[in-house]
Write an enzyme that holds these catalytic residues in place. Structure first.
Site, short mmCIF file in Angstrom:
data_model
loop_
_atom_site.label_atom_id
_atom_site.label_comp_id
_atom_site.label_asym_id
_atom_site.label_seq_id
_atom_site.Cartn_x
_atom_site.Cartn_y
_atom_site.Cartn_z
CG HIS A 1 -3.20 1.24 -2.30
ND1 HIS A 1 -1.86 1.08 -2.48
CD2 HIS A 1 -3.80 0.55 -3.30
CE1 HIS A 1 -1.63 0.32 -3.54
NE2 HIS A 1 -2.80 -0.01 -4.07
CG ASP B 1 -5.43 1.70 -12.04
OD1 ASP B 1 -4.61 1.48 -12.92
OD2 ASP B 1 -5.17 1.66 -10.83
CG LEU C 1 -1.80 -1.25 1.33
CD1 LEU C 1 -2.64 -1.19 2.61
CD2 LEU C 1 -2.71 -1.41 0.12
CB SER D 1 2.69 -0.91 -6.27
OG SER D 1 1.51 -0.70 -5.55
CB VAL E 1 -2.44 10.25 -4.10
CG1 VAL E 1 -1.40 10.83 -3.16
CG2 VAL E 1 -3.80 10.16 -3.42
N GLY F 1 -9.58 4.16 -7.51
CA GLY F 1 -8.77 5.34 -7.80
C GLY F 1 -8.92 5.76 -9.26
O1 PAF Z 1 -6.39 -1.62 -8.99
C1 PAF Z 1 -5.98 -2.70 -8.51
O2 PAF Z 1 -5.13 -2.73 -7.61
C2 PAF Z 1 -6.54 -4.02 -9.02
O3 PAF Z 1 -6.78 -3.98 -10.38
C3 PAF Z 1 -7.80 -4.49 -8.24
C4 PAF Z 1 -8.96 -3.54 -8.43
C5 PAF Z 1 -7.46 -4.63 -6.77
C6 PAF Z 1 -8.23 -5.86 -8.77
O4 PAF Z 1 -7.24 -6.82 -8.58
#
Ligand code: PAF
Length: 275
Positions: free
Chosen positions: A27, A140, A23, A176, A166, A137
């Site tokens: 996140h 994506d 995280l 990440s 962010v 978020g």
């Molecule tokens: O955005 C992410 O980290 C991933 O695509 C998710 C939504 C956790 C699905 O594995």
């Protein structure tokens, strides 16, 4: 998790943040949003093999459950759901969710099977966690639009909430995958946000030609020696379809490799005559 959720859902508003762990501030901002909107916050940590291609970083994707759990406790999350791969995909698993049209643009077009893998895991997690709302978020963006469509098409009794990207001080979106960058790549990667701001400024200043906008952004990014552009696209911000002339709100989205890191980012631009 299902038994617990069924009990909790009767009296409490359940907010959910699906993650793949390791995280960061992005996140944690989603967790803050979920805490502000719900009584109980569930965060899942699951590195989903179904959304990685054969040559992608599934095996090396960073993992640190102990650290993640501490951060989530500090943030006020109530439940961490941390399933094993075999619990989610037992031997013989064969059911997938496909939201049509998402594999022809942006990341969907470059990562075969990725969008299907995301839709499938989200549907499974929603069925297990039974949340009233889930927070995604805006970094994506394509994923968030697809999941909203899936929830609507499949009549799921929940809401999708989105939360802003962010950024580090120099504008780089937190991710990440930023940890894969060496010092020079990290410095160069700050160009992505500057290029997005340039594209937005051009559009909002009256430029309606996609090639002009993309060309100017490409030129700026290509000045950085470590950058390798995968795509820069201008799409309708609602349905993500490619647009020829910019006469309505658009999403400027890009994917650029720096060394071993594939970074994505986006921004919305609204031409003056569309406001
Ligand atoms: O955005 C992410 O980290 C991933 O695509 C998710 C939504 C956790 C699905 O594995």
């Amino acid at each position: 998790m299902r038994t617990l959720s069924s009990e909790l859902r009767r009296e409490k508003m359940i907010g959910f943040v699906p993650t793949m762990g390791f995280l960061h501030g992005g996140h944690l901002s989603l967790v803050d949003r979920a805490v502000s909107l719900s009584d109980i916050v569930v965060v899942s940590i699951f590195v989903n093999p179904e959304q990685f291609g054969p040559s992608e970083d599934f095996l090396t994707y960073p993992r640190d459950f102990g650290r993640d759990r501490r951060l989530l406790e500090e943030k006020g999350a109530d439940i961490v759901f941390y399933p094993e791969t075999e619990d989610i995909y037992p031997p013989g698993y064969s059911t997938y969710v496909e939201v049509e049209g998402f594999d022809t643009t942006l990341c969907g077009a470059r990562r075969p099977g990725h969008m299907r893998g995301v839709a499938t895991i989200c549907m499974k997690l929603f069925n297990i966690v039974k949340p009233h709302l889930a927070v995604f978020g805006e970094k994506d963006y394509q994923q968030a639009v697809m999941i909203k469509k899936m929830v609507s098409d499949m009549n799921l009794d929940m809401e999708i909430v989105t939360s802003p990207t962010v950024r580090e001080e120099d504008g780089l979106a937190v991710s990440s995958r930023n940890r894969y960058l060496n010092e020079e790549e990290r410095r160069d990667a700050a160009v992505l946000y500057r290029a997005l701001l340039l594209g937005k400024k051009l559009i909002e200043g009256g430029e309606d030609n996609v090639d002009e906008v993309v060309g100017a952004m490409e030129k700026m990014i290509e000045e950085k020696k470590t950058a390798r552009i995968e795509y820069i696209e201008v799409v309708n911000s609602e349905n993500l379809k490619l647009t020829e002339r910019i006469d309505r709100p658009v999403l400027l989205a890009l994917s650029v490799h720096f060394g071993g890191a594939r970074l994505i980012d986006n921004i919305i631009a609204v031409p003056e005559d569309a406001t």
